[in-house]
Design an enzyme around this catalytic site. Structure first.
Site, mmCIF file in Angstrom:
data_model
loop_
_atom_site.group_PDB
_atom_site.id
_atom_site.type_symbol
_atom_site.label_atom_id
_atom_site.label_comp_id
_atom_site.label_asym_id
_atom_site.label_seq_id
_atom_site.Cartn_x
_atom_site.Cartn_y
_atom_site.Cartn_z
ATOM 1 N N GLU A 137 3.107 -5.326 12.333
ATOM 2 C CA GLU A 137 2.214 -4.179 12.130
ATOM 3 C C GLU A 137 1.111 -4.676 11.209
ATOM 4 O O GLU A 137 1.344 -4.912 10.018
ATOM 5 C CB GLU A 137 2.993 -3.010 11.532
ATOM 6 C CG GLU A 137 4.061 -2.518 12.506
ATOM 7 C CD GLU A 137 4.913 -1.367 11.998
ATOM 8 O OE1 GLU A 137 4.934 -1.125 10.781
ATOM 9 O OE2 GLU A 137 5.558 -0.715 12.828
ATOM 10 N N CYS B 229 -3.188 1.468 6.365
ATOM 11 C CA CYS B 229 -3.637 0.760 7.573
ATOM 12 C C CYS B 229 -4.253 1.717 8.581
ATOM 13 O O CYS B 229 -5.042 1.297 9.425
ATOM 14 C CB CYS B 229 -2.461 0.027 8.201
ATOM 15 S SG CYS B 229 -1.078 1.136 8.533
ATOM 16 N N GLU C 206 7.263 -0.175 16.729
ATOM 17 C CA GLU C 206 8.484 0.315 16.101
ATOM 18 C C GLU C 206 8.418 1.839 16.137
ATOM 19 O O GLU C 206 7.398 2.412 16.489
ATOM 20 C CB GLU C 206 8.627 -0.249 14.685
ATOM 21 C CG GLU C 206 8.766 -1.777 14.721
ATOM 22 C CD GLU C 206 9.251 -2.394 13.420
ATOM 23 O OE1 GLU C 206 10.094 -1.796 12.734
ATOM 24 O OE2 GLU C 206 8.784 -3.500 13.089
ATOM 25 N N ASN D 235 0.804 -1.234 0.000
ATOM 26 C CA ASN D 235 0.000 0.000 0.000
ATOM 27 C C ASN D 235 0.834 1.281 0.000
ATOM 28 O O ASN D 235 0.477 2.243 -0.665
ATOM 29 C CB ASN D 235 -1.037 -0.014 1.121
ATOM 30 C CG ASN D 235 -0.425 -0.198 2.482
ATOM 31 O OD1 ASN D 235 0.566 -0.894 2.649
ATOM 32 N ND2 ASN D 235 -0.998 0.441 3.465
HETATM 33 P P1 NAD Z 1 -0.610 -9.445 3.009
HETATM 34 O O1 NAD Z 1 -0.589 -9.926 4.411
HETATM 35 O O2 NAD Z 1 -1.433 -10.147 2.022
HETATM 36 O O3 NAD Z 1 0.878 -9.444 2.399
HETATM 37 C C1 NAD Z 1 1.947 -8.749 3.027
HETATM 38 C C2 NAD Z 1 3.261 -9.391 2.607
HETATM 39 O O4 NAD Z 1 3.331 -10.715 3.151
HETATM 40 C C3 NAD Z 1 3.436 -9.548 1.103
HETATM 41 O O5 NAD Z 1 4.787 -9.303 0.778
HETATM 42 C C4 NAD Z 1 3.086 -11.022 0.877
HETATM 43 O O6 NAD Z 1 3.664 -11.577 -0.269
HETATM 44 C C5 NAD Z 1 3.657 -11.648 2.138
HETATM 45 N N1 NAD Z 1 3.089 -12.943 2.523
HETATM 46 C C6 NAD Z 1 1.856 -13.439 2.255
HETATM 47 N N2 NAD Z 1 1.698 -14.662 2.813
HETATM 48 C C7 NAD Z 1 2.849 -14.941 3.464
HETATM 49 C C8 NAD Z 1 3.295 -16.038 4.261
HETATM 50 N N3 NAD Z 1 2.510 -17.097 4.516
HETATM 51 N N4 NAD Z 1 4.542 -15.986 4.803
HETATM 52 C C9 NAD Z 1 5.339 -14.919 4.594
HETATM 53 N N5 NAD Z 1 4.974 -13.858 3.836
HETATM 54 C C10 NAD Z 1 3.740 -13.852 3.285
HETATM 55 O O7 NAD Z 1 -0.994 -7.908 3.119
HETATM 56 P P2 NAD Z 1 -1.231 -6.890 1.912
HETATM 57 O O8 NAD Z 1 -2.533 -7.210 1.273
HETATM 58 O O9 NAD Z 1 0.002 -6.823 1.080
HETATM 59 O O10 NAD Z 1 -1.338 -5.494 2.715
HETATM 60 C C11 NAD Z 1 -2.513 -4.996 3.245
HETATM 61 C C12 NAD Z 1 -2.595 -5.275 4.728
HETATM 62 O O11 NAD Z 1 -1.470 -4.697 5.396
HETATM 63 C C13 NAD Z 1 -3.808 -4.653 5.392
HETATM 64 O O12 NAD Z 1 -4.370 -5.585 6.294
HETATM 65 C C14 NAD Z 1 -3.229 -3.463 6.157
HETATM 66 O O13 NAD Z 1 -3.986 -3.043 7.267
HETATM 67 C C15 NAD Z 1 -1.901 -3.980 6.551
HETATM 68 N N6 NAD Z 1 -0.973 -2.873 6.855
HETATM 69 C C16 NAD Z 1 -0.653 -2.622 8.153
HETATM 70 C C17 NAD Z 1 0.197 -1.562 8.460
HETATM 71 C C18 NAD Z 1 0.567 -1.230 9.885
HETATM 72 O O14 NAD Z 1 1.501 -0.470 10.085
HETATM 73 N N7 NAD Z 1 -0.116 -1.780 10.869
HETATM 74 C C19 NAD Z 1 0.711 -0.772 7.429
HETATM 75 C C20 NAD Z 1 0.352 -1.062 6.112
HETATM 76 C C21 NAD Z 1 -0.493 -2.118 5.831
#
Ligand code: NAD
Length: 469
Positions: free
Chosen positions: A242, A276, A445, A145
């Site tokens: 996060e 997020c 963090e 994002n």
């Molecule tokens: P996602 O969890 O689908 O993917 C995040 C990353 O994890 C990607 O690089 C993906 O390839 C990898 N991944 C997926 N499955 C995995 C596994 N089993 N093992 C290791 N890595 C794996 O999330 P997304 O759709 O890319 O991002 C959106 C989400 O991120 C939303 O839920 C949002 O709220 C959250 N987010 C949180 C913050 C925060 O600071 N709290 C910031 C930004 C986004």
């Protein structure tokens, strides 16, 4: 074709996958996908570099961070282009937020680390002090994002604390990470300190389960966080998470209404709601409820629609628009797909949307949607507003809009959220702790909290002999 960056070299091997432009749906690049061999090679490169990197004085590592910040400045336009191509973000946002925050992340953590003292504890005849040492090889797994901002937010403190890293960016947004690999090479960063591999979640899984990885820092969905936690449980690897949110905005009748409407609109619709920290539940005190809803709905209609990152994510967001209707919501603005009459109609757009009339227990009000949409509901008392905000399983961020100073502090301190903004949204001081409660994450963090995660203390205790009387 984008290749991995391992041991200071481009590495292209194995299968490839396509990345799509969210604005038009067209394929814009092919990227190598990390298989077990590539993951192993990256972790080995990081391990080989770990000892020398950790042995550098922190001041020297801070110097490297400043050089990387300069490298980002000199490749600013390339990073902007890569980020926009992958995300479809508006250029103003990329130029003022994503890439500048990458520079700020490296500069801020260089200062924080270089100035951090060690702890010392004195008892009569006893001196204890701590030295902090790096964790070793850290896996950095980040979402799509705000790709460059989120990647550097973890990279900078991990590196300055003396770790080497293997980064896996999202499969949707490899572009800015590939430019960053070139920046590391151009700066002459020692080989293996930063390694970047591309791929889907399956590559991320291979990385976090690799026995050569000492710790995992992850930003992404709660579901993936749970999966990673299970994967690393056997080896008790430290994790920093996060995760998702279902953030509440509380609008009190004593607020400055124009600012509350504008601030709420930004907190809901920025980046197509794909932050997020975006607000998805808005609670408004009853005397101003009708007017607030009318003004927010009008503002939603003025907002330029942003593309969702993928067709799949767009389908997910639209499924929540349909769910709202089936749960009996009243749609105050949007609720569909915009028609542009050009090639953007093949892209992944949805309309900024405001709905009302659902219960707290509706699925719509409980699950993270991650799109440009919020639900608005009225409340009567301050206590009720706090209870409503806290009724979520998530606890990442909240906003409070009020002109009453006492109320601002009172409410902010009772909200179950890692971050509370009063009369503003997404204003960040990089020294402050960042992260969420409940399903929104583990750990914090930011500032010294980042350094605490990316290092571990050894306590050294010395008995001081007293001279014989
Ligand atoms: P996602 O969890 O689908 O993917 C995040 C990353 O994890 C990607 O690089 C993906 O390839 C990898 N991944 C997926 N499955 C995995 C596994 N089993 N093992 C290791 N890595 C794996 O999330 P997304 O759709 O890319 O991002 C959106 C989400 O991120 C939303 O839920 C949002 O709220 C959250 N987010 C949180 C913050 C925060 O600071 N709290 C910031 C930004 C986004």
């Amino acid at each position: 074709m984008l290749t991995h960056f391992i041991g200071g070299e481009p590495v292209g091997a194995g299968k490839t996958f396509p990345v799509h432009d969210p604005v038009t749906g067209a394929v814009i690049r092919q990227v190598h996908e990390a298989d077990p061999e590539v993951v192993d090679r990256a972790v080995r490169a990081a391990r080989e570099a770990a000892r020398d990197w950790a042995a550098l004085p922190v001041g020297e590592r801070a110097g490297w961070m400043r050089r990387l910040a300069e490298g980002i400045e000199s490749r600013f336009d390339d990073l902007v282009d890569a980020e926009i191509a992958d995300t479809g973000q508006p250029i103003d946002q990329t130029r003022t937020l994503d890439i500048p925050r990458g520079i700020a992340n490296f500069r801020a953590f260089a200062e924080i680390a270089a100035q951090r003292p060690d702890d010392a504890f004195h008892l009569s005849g006893v001196l204890s002090y701590t030295v902090r040492r790096p964790l070793g090889v850290v896996a950095v797994i980040v979402p799509w994002n705000l790709p460059f901002l989120l990647m550097t937010w973890k990279l900078a403190p991990a590196l300055v604390a003396g770790n080497t890293v293997v980064v896996k960016p999202s499969e949707h947004t490899p572009g800015s990470a590939a430019v960053f690999a070139e920046i590391c090479a151009e700066a002459g960063l020692p080989a293996g300190v930063v390694n970047i591999i591309f791929g889907y979640g399956s590559s991320g899984h291979l990385l976090v389960e690799h026995p050569g990885v000492d710790a995992v820092t992850f930003t992404g969905s709660t579901r993936t966080g749970t999966a990673i936690m299970n994967t690393v449980a056997d080896r008790v690897k430290p994790i920093s998470f996060e995760l998702g949110g279902k953030n509440a905005g509380l609008v009190f009748e004593d607020c400055r209404l124009d600012r509350a409407v504008e601030g709420t609109a930004k907190s809901v619709f920025t980046n197509g709601g794909q932050v997020c920290l975006c607000t998805e539940r808005v609670y408004v005190q009853r005397p101003i409820f009708e007017e607030f809803c009318a003004r927010l709905a009008a503002r939603a209609q003025e907002f330029e629609p942003q593309p969702m990152i993928s067709m799949e994510h767009r389908e997910k967001v639209l499924s929540y628009y349909a769910l709202a209707r089936s749960e009996g919501a009243k749609v105050l603005a949007g609720g569909g797909v915009p028609a542009f009459g050009d090639n953007r109609d093949c892209g992944y757009f949805v309309e900024p949307t405001v709905v009302a009339g659902l219960s707290e227990w509706s699925r719509f009000n409980r699950e993270e949607i991650f799109g440009p949409v919020c639900h608005v509901a009225p409340f009567d008392s301050e206590a009720e507003a706090v209870d409503l905000a806290n009724s979520s399983e998530y606890g990442l961020a909240s906003t409070v809009w009020t002109g009453n100073l006492d109320r601002a502090h009172r409410v902010a301190q009772r909200l179950e959220a890692g971050l509370v903004w009063v009369n503003t949204w997404y204003l960040r001081d990089l020294r402050t702790p960042f992260g969420g409660m409940k399903l929104s994450g583990i750990g914090r963090e930011g500032g010294v909290q980042s350094l605490d995660f990316y290092s571990q203390p050894t306590t050294i205790t010395i008995r001081l002999e007293q001279p014989d009387a």
